[in-house]
Write a protein that holds these residues in place. Structure first.
Motif, PDB file in Angstrom:
ATOM      1  N   ASN A 119       0.842  -1.195   0.000  1.00 25.60           N
ATOM      2  CA  ASN A 119       0.000   0.000   0.000  1.00 25.60           C
ATOM      3  C   ASN A 119       0.878   1.246   0.000  1.00 25.60           C
ATOM      4  OD1 ASN A 119       0.542  -0.961   2.791  1.00 25.60           O
ATOM      5  ND2 ASN A 119      -0.455   0.941   3.377  1.00 25.60           N
ATOM      6  N   ALA A 120       0.492   2.229  -0.816  1.00 23.09           N
ATOM      7  CA  ALA A 120       1.290   3.428  -1.011  1.00 23.09           C
ATOM      8  C   ALA A 120       0.868   4.513  -0.040  1.00 23.09           C
ATOM      9  CB  ALA A 120       1.125   3.918  -2.448  1.00 23.09           C
ATOM     10  N   VAL A 121       1.790   5.454   0.170  1.00 20.20           N
ATOM     11  CA  VAL A 121       1.457   6.655   0.921  1.00 20.20           C
ATOM     12  C   VAL A 121       0.336   7.384   0.187  1.00 20.20           C
ATOM     13  CG1 VAL A 121       2.316   8.915   1.635  1.00 20.20           C
ATOM     14  CG2 VAL A 121       3.753   6.878   1.900  1.00 20.20           C
ATOM     15  N   GLY A 122      -0.638   7.860   0.927  1.00 19.48           N
ATOM     16  CA  GLY A 122      -1.762   8.562   0.315  1.00 19.48           C
ATOM     17  C   GLY A 122      -2.983   8.472   1.196  1.00 19.48           C
ATOM     18  N   THR A 123      -4.097   8.968   0.694  1.00 18.57           N
ATOM     19  CA  THR A 123      -5.347   8.982   1.446  1.00 18.57           C
ATOM     20  C   THR A 123      -6.328   7.991   0.844  1.00 18.57           C
ATOM     21  OG1 THR A 123      -5.031  11.292   2.071  1.00 18.57           O
ATOM     22  CG2 THR A 123      -7.259  10.402   2.252  1.00 18.57           C
ATOM     23  N   TYR A 124      -6.795   7.082   1.675  1.00 19.12           N
ATOM     24  CA  TYR A 124      -7.715   6.022   1.256  1.00 19.12           C
ATOM     25  C   TYR A 124      -9.126   6.349   1.731  1.00 19.12           C
ATOM     26  CZ  TYR A 124      -3.572   3.199   0.249  1.00 19.12           C
ATOM     27  OH  TYR A 124      -2.398   2.736  -0.270  1.00 19.12           O
ATOM     28  N   THR A 125     -10.091   6.035   0.913  1.00 20.92           N
ATOM     29  CA  THR A 125     -11.499   6.168   1.267  1.00 20.92           C
ATOM     30  C   THR A 125     -12.068   4.789   1.542  1.00 20.92           C
ATOM     31  OG1 THR A 125     -11.779   8.156  -0.075  1.00 20.92           O
ATOM     32  CG2 THR A 125     -13.765   6.919   0.474  1.00 20.92           C
ATOM     33  N   VAL A 126     -12.720   4.631   2.684  1.00 23.53           N
ATOM     34  CA  VAL A 126     -13.311   3.346   3.058  1.00 23.53           C
ATOM     35  C   VAL A 126     -14.801   3.552   3.292  1.00 23.53           C
ATOM     36  CG1 VAL A 126     -13.274   1.410   4.657  1.00 23.53           C
ATOM     37  CG2 VAL A 126     -11.149   2.605   4.108  1.00 23.53           C
ATOM     38  N   ALA A 127     -15.621   2.937   2.460  1.00 23.89           N
ATOM     39  CA  ALA A 127     -17.076   3.050   2.566  1.00 23.89           C
ATOM     40  C   ALA A 127     -17.623   1.868   3.348  1.00 23.89           C
ATOM     41  CB  ALA A 127     -17.703   3.091   1.176  1.00 23.89           C
ATOM     42  N   MET A 128     -18.527   2.148   4.279  1.00 22.49           N
ATOM     43  CA  MET A 128     -19.176   1.135   5.103  1.00 22.49           C
ATOM     44  C   MET A 128     -20.670   1.420   5.135  1.00 22.49           C
ATOM     45  SD  MET A 128     -16.278   1.053   8.062  1.00 22.49           S
ATOM     46  CE  MET A 128     -16.002   2.782   7.742  1.00 22.49           C
ATOM     47  N   PRO A 129     -21.485   0.502   5.603  1.00 23.01           N
ATOM     48  CA  PRO A 129     -22.934   0.737   5.592  1.00 23.01           C
ATOM     49  C   PRO A 129     -23.357   2.029   6.283  1.00 23.01           C
ATOM     50  CG  PRO A 129     -22.502  -1.568   6.028  1.00 23.01           C
ATOM     51  CD  PRO A 129     -21.167  -0.881   6.031  1.00 23.01           C
ATOM     52  N   GLY A 130     -22.624   2.454   7.318  1.00 24.01           N
ATOM     53  CA  GLY A 130     -23.011   3.646   8.059  1.00 24.01           C
ATOM     54  C   GLY A 130     -22.416   4.936   7.561  1.00 24.01           C
ATOM     55  N   GLY A 131     -21.490   4.876   6.634  1.00 23.14           N
ATOM     56  CA  GLY A 131     -20.868   6.099   6.158  1.00 23.14           C
ATOM     57  C   GLY A 131     -19.461   5.853   5.668  1.00 23.14           C
ATOM     58  N   GLN A 132     -18.721   6.921   5.534  1.00 19.44           N
ATOM     59  CA  GLN A 132     -17.399   6.856   4.912  1.00 19.44           C
ATOM     60  C   GLN A 132     -16.340   7.403   5.856  1.00 19.44           C
ATOM     61  OE1 GLN A 132     -17.006   7.868   0.605  1.00 19.44           O
ATOM     62  NE2 GLN A 132     -15.741   9.544   1.351  1.00 19.44           N
ATOM     63  N   LEU A 133     -15.195   6.721   5.902  1.00 18.78           N
ATOM     64  CA  LEU A 133     -14.052   7.170   6.675  1.00 18.78           C
ATOM     65  C   LEU A 133     -12.873   7.390   5.738  1.00 18.78           C
ATOM     66  CD1 LEU A 133     -14.249   4.737   9.735  1.00 18.78           C
ATOM     67  CD2 LEU A 133     -15.055   7.104   9.616  1.00 18.78           C
ATOM     68  N   SER A 134     -11.962   8.241   6.169  1.00 18.68           N
ATOM     69  CA  SER A 134     -10.772   8.552   5.382  1.00 18.68           C
ATOM     70  C   SER A 134      -9.547   8.166   6.193  1.00 18.68           C
ATOM     71  CB  SER A 134     -10.749  10.048   5.051  1.00 18.68           C
ATOM     72  OG  SER A 134      -9.547  10.399   4.401  1.00 18.68           O
ATOM     73  N   ILE A 135      -8.615   7.446   5.554  1.00 15.45           N
ATOM     74  CA  ILE A 135      -7.387   7.031   6.226  1.00 15.45           C
ATOM     75  C   ILE A 135      -6.202   7.551   5.438  1.00 15.45           C
ATOM     76  CG2 ILE A 135      -5.923   5.102   6.928  1.00 15.45           C
ATOM     77  CD1 ILE A 135      -9.452   4.257   6.671  1.00 15.45           C
ATOM     78  N   ALA A 136      -5.412   8.410   6.076  1.00 17.77           N
ATOM     79  CA  ALA A 136      -4.189   8.928   5.462  1.00 17.77           C
ATOM     80  C   ALA A 136      -3.020   8.081   5.928  1.00 17.77           C
ATOM     81  CB  ALA A 136      -3.980  10.385   5.836  1.00 17.77           C
ATOM     82  N   VAL A 137      -2.314   7.450   4.981  1.00 16.27           N
ATOM     83  CA  VAL A 137      -1.110   6.679   5.290  1.00 16.27           C
ATOM     84  C   VAL A 137       0.087   7.596   5.094  1.00 16.27           C
ATOM     85  CG1 VAL A 137       0.275   4.659   4.715  1.00 16.27           C
ATOM     86  CG2 VAL A 137      -2.220   4.545   4.545  1.00 16.27           C
ATOM     87  N   LEU A 138       0.864   7.813   6.150  1.00 16.87           N
ATOM     88  CA  LEU A 138       1.986   8.737   6.123  1.00 16.87           C
ATOM     89  C   LEU A 138       3.274   8.020   5.727  1.00 16.87           C
ATOM     90  CD1 LEU A 138       1.182  10.783   9.353  1.00 16.87           C
ATOM     91  CD2 LEU A 138       0.271  11.036   7.035  1.00 16.87           C
TER      92      LEU A 138
END
Length: 284
Positions: A244-263
């Motif tokens: 997995n590369a450095v960057g910002t990932y979007t993760v969609a789930m039934p309740g909404g969306q979260l953002s994960i920034a990998v440094l």
């Protein structure tokens, strides 16, 4: 250190959620509330209690033996309990909800501050709430660990998949699936083998990769069941992507969306909604 005493007949509470993953916050600054597993299950029951995926007891580090060693770096400890009454080490959505509560209640100023958990210190950034907008909350999740073993299999419905063990302060088994319907209704816990890989239970993620930085998942949480979102699970899913590369990932789930920034150093920052929706008094 404060000694537990007879608890009050009624207890203040707040109800909050992060992307639909909901919690009861019990403020207990002086560490006087003796909270049993039966209390937790009763409060989390969605028909006869308040209803929640878990409980966040907010206690000052100086008043809790588990967090006393972290009191120099954090004022508050998150005593997280799963809906079945068991203790949890870490909860990515829960700690963001707790951060939002502490700011909204005036216990912490808006901005960046540390909170203590059973998985160690976590830093949260909470913006000031406006009249009509709660604002996102970010938490520094640290670096994921992939401790092994290999050869883990997850079974649900009529199917089975290989899974990867990811530690985000709590244990996860991450399985990549062809379609999020394949695990079935998840009313029963997925079967994870070998059982020895997770002697204290495990949270299982079923993940579809929709693009280089775009994932969707369902999760069956240890001690809870299927939940509408899971912060540590979203981070575990990103960590399970090979190379997995450095960057910002979007993760969609039934309740909404979260953002994960990998440094660049491999650590992760989790950002998503966190809102307090109600408060009141509950009889214990």
């Amino acid at each position: 250190m404060t000694t537990l005493v007879a608890r009050p007949a009624v207890q203040p509470f707040a109800k909050g959620h992060g992307a639909g993953n909901d919690f009861i916050v019990l403020p207990d600054p002086d560490g006087r509330l003796a909270l049993s597993a039966a209390d937790v299950m009763r409060l989390c029951d969605r028909r006869t209690g308040i209803g929640a995926d878990g409980i966040l007891r907010a206690v000052r580090c100086t008043a809790n033996s588990e967090a006393a060693a972290l009191a120099a770096d954090a004022d508050w400890f998150m005593d997280y309990r799963n809906a079945d009454g068991t203790q949890g080490q870490m909860c990515g959505n829960g700690i963001r909800v707790l951060g939002r509560y502490l700011v909204d209640a005036g216990h912490c100023p808006p901005g960046t501050f540390a909170l203590a958990t059973r998985a160690g210190l976590r830093t949260v950034h909470v913006t000031r709430r406006s009249a009509d907008f709660d604002g996102p909350v970010t938490v520094d999740m640290g670096k994921p660990h992939l401790p092994g073993p290999t050869g883990i299999t997850v079974s649900a419905g009529e199917r089975a998949w290989p899974a990867l063990h990811v530690d985000m302060g709590n244990p996860h088994a991450v399985a990549f699936v062809g379609d999020l319907t394949h695990p079935g209704d998840l009313t029963s816990p997925p079967v994870v083998t070998p059982a020895s890989a997770y002697p204290h239970g495990v949270t299982v993620e079923f993940v579809v990769r929709r693009g280089p930085y775009d994932l969707a998942l369902r999760v069956h949480e240890r001690g809870v069941g299927e939940t509408r979102a899971c912060g540590t699970g979203a981070c575990a899913a990103v960590a399970a992507i090979l190379h997995n590369a450095v960057g910002t990932y979007t993760v969609a789930m039934p309740g909404g969306q979260l953002s994960i920034a990998v440094l660049a150093d491999g650590s992760m920052k989790l950002t998503g909604p966190a809102a307090i929706v109600a408060s009141g008094m509950v009889r214990l």
